[in-house]
Structures are given as C-alpha cells and as structure tokens.
Design a protein around this motif. Structure first.
Motif, PDB file in Angstrom:
ATOM      1  N   ILE A  52       0.842  -1.202   0.000  1.00 40.74           N
ATOM      2  CA  ILE A  52       0.000   0.000   0.000  1.00 40.74           C
ATOM      3  C   ILE A  52       0.874   1.248   0.000  1.00 40.74           C
ATOM      4  O   ILE A  52       0.650   2.192  -0.764  1.00 40.74           O
ATOM      5  N   SER A  53       1.883   1.252   0.847  1.00 39.04           N
ATOM      6  CA  SER A  53       2.782   2.403   0.924  1.00 39.04           C
ATOM      7  C   SER A  53       3.544   2.591  -0.383  1.00 39.04           C
ATOM      8  O   SER A  53       3.676   3.719  -0.876  1.00 39.04           O
ATOM      9  N   ASN A  54       4.032   1.511  -0.949  1.00 44.76           N
ATOM     10  CA  ASN A  54       4.769   1.600  -2.205  1.00 44.76           C
ATOM     11  C   ASN A  54       3.890   2.151  -3.321  1.00 44.76           C
ATOM     12  O   ASN A  54       4.338   2.959  -4.136  1.00 44.76           O
ATOM     13  N   GLU A  55       2.635   1.702  -3.372  1.00 47.66           N
ATOM     14  CA  GLU A  55       1.736   2.194  -4.405  1.00 47.66           C
ATOM     15  C   GLU A  55       1.488   3.690  -4.238  1.00 47.66           C
ATOM     16  O   GLU A  55       1.440   4.445  -5.207  1.00 47.66           O
ATOM     17  N   PHE A  56       1.387   4.137  -2.996  1.00 48.82           N
ATOM     18  CA  PHE A  56       1.130   5.544  -2.722  1.00 48.82           C
ATOM     19  C   PHE A  56       2.289   6.424  -3.194  1.00 48.82           C
ATOM     20  O   PHE A  56       2.089   7.502  -3.755  1.00 48.82           O
ATOM     21  N   TYR A  57       3.539   5.975  -2.972  1.00 47.36           N
ATOM     22  CA  TYR A  57       4.709   6.777  -3.299  1.00 47.36           C
ATOM     23  C   TYR A  57       5.299   6.460  -4.670  1.00 47.36           C
ATOM     24  O   TYR A  57       6.310   7.050  -5.054  1.00 47.36           O
ATOM     25  N   GLN A  58       4.712   5.560  -5.413  1.00 44.21           N
ATOM     26  CA  GLN A  58       5.260   5.124  -6.695  1.00 44.21           C
ATOM     27  C   GLN A  58       5.565   6.296  -7.624  1.00 44.21           C
ATOM     28  O   GLN A  58       6.670   6.421  -8.134  1.00 44.21           O
ATOM     29  N   LYS A  59       4.601   7.134  -7.840  1.00 42.61           N
ATOM     30  CA  LYS A  59       4.781   8.224  -8.812  1.00 42.61           C
ATOM     31  C   LYS A  59       5.712   9.309  -8.291  1.00 42.61           C
ATOM     32  O   LYS A  59       6.405   9.956  -9.073  1.00 42.61           O
ATOM     33  N   ASP A  60       5.743   9.532  -6.996  1.00 42.87           N
ATOM     34  CA  ASP A  60       6.575  10.601  -6.442  1.00 42.87           C
ATOM     35  C   ASP A  60       8.054  10.258  -6.418  1.00 42.87           C
ATOM     36  O   ASP A  60       8.900  11.121  -6.653  1.00 42.87           O
ATOM     37  N   TYR A  61       8.381   9.014  -6.097  1.00 43.85           N
ATOM     38  CA  TYR A  61       9.782   8.670  -5.891  1.00 43.85           C
ATOM     39  C   TYR A  61      10.314   7.634  -6.868  1.00 43.85           C
ATOM     40  O   TYR A  61      11.391   7.795  -7.417  1.00 43.85           O
ATOM     41  N   VAL A  62       9.592   6.573  -7.092  1.00 40.59           N
ATOM     42  CA  VAL A  62      10.117   5.459  -7.878  1.00 40.59           C
ATOM     43  C   VAL A  62      10.116   5.780  -9.362  1.00 40.59           C
ATOM     44  O   VAL A  62      11.114   5.570 -10.056  1.00 40.59           O
ATOM     45  N   ASP A  63       9.022   6.305  -9.884  1.00 35.66           N
ATOM     46  CA  ASP A  63       8.943   6.583 -11.314  1.00 35.66           C
ATOM     47  C   ASP A  63      10.042   7.531 -11.789  1.00 35.66           C
ATOM     48  O   ASP A  63      10.702   7.250 -12.789  1.00 35.66           O
ATOM     49  N   PRO A  64      10.285   8.672 -11.114  1.00 35.37           N
ATOM     50  CA  PRO A  64      11.372   9.545 -11.579  1.00 35.37           C
ATOM     51  C   PRO A  64      12.739   8.861 -11.530  1.00 35.37           C
ATOM     52  O   PRO A  64      13.574   9.072 -12.411  1.00 35.37           O
ATOM     53  N   LEU A  65      12.957   8.040 -10.519  1.00 33.98           N
ATOM     54  CA  LEU A  65      14.220   7.314 -10.426  1.00 33.98           C
ATOM     55  C   LEU A  65      14.345   6.310 -11.567  1.00 33.98           C
ATOM     56  O   LEU A  65      15.402   6.196 -12.198  1.00 33.98           O
ATOM     57  N   GLU A  66      13.280   5.596 -11.863  1.00 38.43           N
ATOM     58  CA  GLU A  66      13.312   4.622 -12.958  1.00 38.43           C
ATOM     59  C   GLU A  66      13.511   5.307 -14.300  1.00 38.43           C
ATOM     60  O   GLU A  66      14.129   4.743 -15.210  1.00 38.43           O
ATOM     61  N   ASP A  67      13.003   6.518 -14.445  1.00 36.78           N
ATOM     62  CA  ASP A  67      13.170   7.245 -15.709  1.00 36.78           C
ATOM     63  C   ASP A  67      14.615   7.608 -15.981  1.00 36.78           C
ATOM     64  O   ASP A  67      14.996   7.861 -17.130  1.00 36.78           O
ATOM     65  N   THR A  68      15.453   7.647 -14.945  1.00 35.11           N
ATOM     66  CA  THR A  68      16.865   7.982 -15.143  1.00 35.11           C
ATOM     67  C   THR A  68      17.678   6.802 -15.664  1.00 35.11           C
ATOM     68  O   THR A  68      18.810   6.988 -16.102  1.00 35.11           O
ATOM     69  N   ILE A  69      17.124   5.599 -15.635  1.00 34.45           N
ATOM     70  CA  ILE A  69      17.842   4.416 -16.105  1.00 34.45           C
ATOM     71  C   ILE A  69      17.760   4.368 -17.628  1.00 34.45           C
ATOM     72  O   ILE A  69      16.670   4.418 -18.204  1.00 34.45           O
ATOM     73  N   PRO A  70      18.908   4.254 -18.303  1.00 30.62           N
ATOM     74  CA  PRO A  70      18.871   4.182 -19.778  1.00 30.62           C
ATOM     75  C   PRO A  70      18.159   2.925 -20.252  1.00 30.62           C
ATOM     76  O   PRO A  70      18.158   1.885 -19.573  1.00 30.62           O
ATOM     77  N   ASP A  71      17.547   2.994 -21.407  1.00 34.09           N
ATOM     78  CA  ASP A  71      16.766   1.864 -21.945  1.00 34.09           C
ATOM     79  C   ASP A  71      17.601   0.603 -22.085  1.00 34.09           C
ATOM     80  O   ASP A  71      17.111  -0.516 -21.849  1.00 34.09           O
ATOM     81  N   GLU A  72      18.866   0.724 -22.468  1.00 36.96           N
ATOM     82  CA  GLU A  72      19.697  -0.469 -22.674  1.00 36.96           C
ATOM     83  C   GLU A  72      19.999  -1.200 -21.366  1.00 36.96           C
ATOM     84  O   GLU A  72      20.370  -2.358 -21.375  1.00 36.96           O
ATOM     85  N   ARG A  73      19.839  -0.536 -20.230  1.00 30.38           N
ATOM     86  CA  ARG A  73      20.100  -1.170 -18.941  1.00 30.38           C
ATOM     87  C   ARG A  73      18.835  -1.704 -18.282  1.00 30.38           C
ATOM     88  O   ARG A  73      18.890  -2.331 -17.230  1.00 30.38           O
ATOM     89  N   ARG A  74      17.680  -1.481 -18.863  1.00 26.08           N
ATOM     90  CA  ARG A  74      16.412  -1.946 -18.280  1.00 26.08           C
ATOM     91  C   ARG A  74      16.147  -3.387 -18.664  1.00 26.08           C
ATOM     92  O   ARG A  74      16.505  -3.844 -19.734  1.00 26.08           O
ATOM     93  N   TYR A  75      15.510  -4.082 -17.763  1.00 31.06           N
ATOM     94  CA  TYR A  75      15.108  -5.448 -18.050  1.00 31.06           C
ATOM     95  C   TYR A  75      13.815  -5.427 -18.876  1.00 31.06           C
ATOM     96  O   TYR A  75      12.975  -4.558 -18.675  1.00 31.06           O
ATOM     97  N   PRO A  76      13.706  -6.389 -19.789  1.00 27.18           N
ATOM     98  CA  PRO A  76      12.488  -6.392 -20.636  1.00 27.18           C
ATOM     99  C   PRO A  76      11.217  -6.694 -19.876  1.00 27.18           C
ATOM    100  O   PRO A  76      11.112  -7.170 -18.871  1.00 27.18           O
TER     101      PRO A  76
END
Length: 84
Positions: free
Chosen positions: A60-84
């Motif tokens: 529940i907590s993770n879902e609440f903070y997903q857009k504020d903290y996790v999404d911006p951090l994930e956006d910094t990862i280059p596409d070639e380093r992301r898992y499919p």
C-alpha cells in the motif's frame, strides 16, 4: 409478512441504540483517560495489525509513493540497462 418486517425493523433499531450507547460510554471513558491511555487504546491494535500484515502495508505504501519517488528514479535508467 408485515409482522416479520416490523420485527426486523425493531431488531435494527435495538442494534443501533446498543451501538450508540456503547459509543457514548466509550466517549465518556475517553474523556477521563490521559492522552497516552487513549493512544494505547486505539493505536496498539493498529500497530499489531501492521506488524501481522507487514507485506500488505508495504505494498500500500509503495503504491502511494510510486509516482513521487520510484517513477522519476526509474526514468533515469537508460533503456539499454532496463530489463524487458
């Protein structure tokens, strides 16, 4: 049928009045309690619930903070380093 409906309505009214009386007695008891006593009364059951269901509360907590903290951090990862 009418008698059964009246009995059911009377039972509902009785249940509501019992509930209201218990809430009133709880409120009266709370007025005399210290802040610490009221906190223990209401927070300890909640804390034990969180401890018993830690994974659910984490989700529940993770879902609440997903857009504020996790999404911006994930956006910094280059596409070639992301898992499919």
């Amino acid at each position: 049928d009418d008698e059964e409906e009246e009995e059911e309505e009377e039972e509902e009214v009785d249940e509501q009045s019992d509930h209201n009386q218990s809430r009133q007695s709880d409120n009266e008891a709370d007025e005399g309690d210290t802040l610490a006593a009221r906190c223990d009364k209401y927070m300890l059951p909640w804390i034990s619930c969180i401890q018993e269901h830690r994974n659910v509360y984490s989700l529940i907590s993770n879902e609440f903070y997903q857009k504020d903290y996790v999404d911006p951090l994930e956006d910094t990862i280059p596409d070639e380093r992301r898992y499919p």
